[in-house]
Design a protein around this motif. Structure first.
Motif, PDB file in Angstrom:
ATOM      1  N   VAL A 141       0.834  -1.193   0.101  1.00  0.00           N
ATOM      2  CA  VAL A 141      -0.110   0.009   0.064  1.00  0.00           C
ATOM      3  C   VAL A 141       1.006   1.334   0.000  1.00  0.00           C
ATOM      4  O   VAL A 141       1.843   1.411   0.824  1.00  0.00           O
ATOM      5  N   MET A 165      -3.755  -5.105   7.162  1.00  0.00           N
ATOM      6  CA  MET A 165      -2.711  -4.280   7.221  1.00  0.00           C
ATOM      7  C   MET A 165      -1.447  -5.016   7.790  1.00  0.00           C
ATOM      8  O   MET A 165      -0.049  -4.707   7.387  1.00  0.00           O
ATOM      9  N   ALA A 175       4.243  -1.075   3.355  1.00  0.00           N
ATOM     10  CA  ALA A 175       3.355   0.016   2.794  1.00  0.00           C
ATOM     11  C   ALA A 175       4.635   1.205   3.034  1.00  0.00           C
ATOM     12  O   ALA A 175       5.618   1.290   3.683  1.00  0.00           O
TER      13      ALA A 175
END
Length: 178
Positions: free
Chosen positions: A71, A99, A104
């Protein structure tokens, strides 16, 4: 590699949205990116609603996260921190595990010296959801408004080339503790 790109801006024509649209266009062969479009449709976070069945927009968000290899966030800074809409999105990720361990990073497209409050807040929140933060891919890449073309992407070739390079940066950044 497949990335989910999340803008913290709900503003039409934002430089954050243009940056992510450009990053999507610059995906190398064999890679792809999806720009998350549901920020403005997420309900306000309420822990009582963070149970099955999830609100449909939240279930869509979590599925989108789970279906990617990483992400990338790109957000403006409002009042020295994250916009409320992005914080709301992040709050909805705390109750899930999508997550956890997911690579990320973020791109700060604000003018040089701006946007650090949002980056600091994003680092804090992402620590709570235990992402694999790609520190070297958390970069400042200023995008002046005049660099955005009529198609809503970055048209300036010098700036645009940095988005093409970002795919390599993200993939090679490796993990670092949050």
């Amino acid at each position: 590699m497949r990335l989910l790109l999340i803008s913290g801006s709900t503003r039409a024509g934002s430089t954050n949205g243009a940056a992510l649209a450009t990053l999507r266009e610059e995906a190398p062969a064999g890679s792809s990116a999806v720009v998350y479009e549901g920020l403005a449709t997420l309900p306000m976070f309420n822990p009582d609603d963070d149970t099955d069945p999830l609100p449909p927009a939240v279930a869509d968000l979590r599925r989108a996260i789970a279906s990617t290899d990483g992400v990338v966030f790109c957000t403006p800074e409002y009042a020295g921190t994250l916009p409320g809409s992005l914080k709301n999105l992040l709050d909805w990720t705390v109750g899930g595990t999508e997550m956890t361990g997911r690579p990320a990073a973020w791109i700060n497209v604000a003018a040089t010296g701006r946007g650090r409050g949002a980056a600091d807040a994003l680092r804090t929140v992402l620590g709570y959801v235990d992402v694999d933060l790609r520190e070297r891919a958390c970069i400042e890449l200023p995008v002046p408004r005049e660099a955005v073309g009529p198609g809503g992407t970055v048209s300036d070739p010098t700036v645009r080339s940095r988005f093409a390079d970002y795919w390599h940066t993200f993939g090679e950044a490796g993990s670092a503790p949050v």
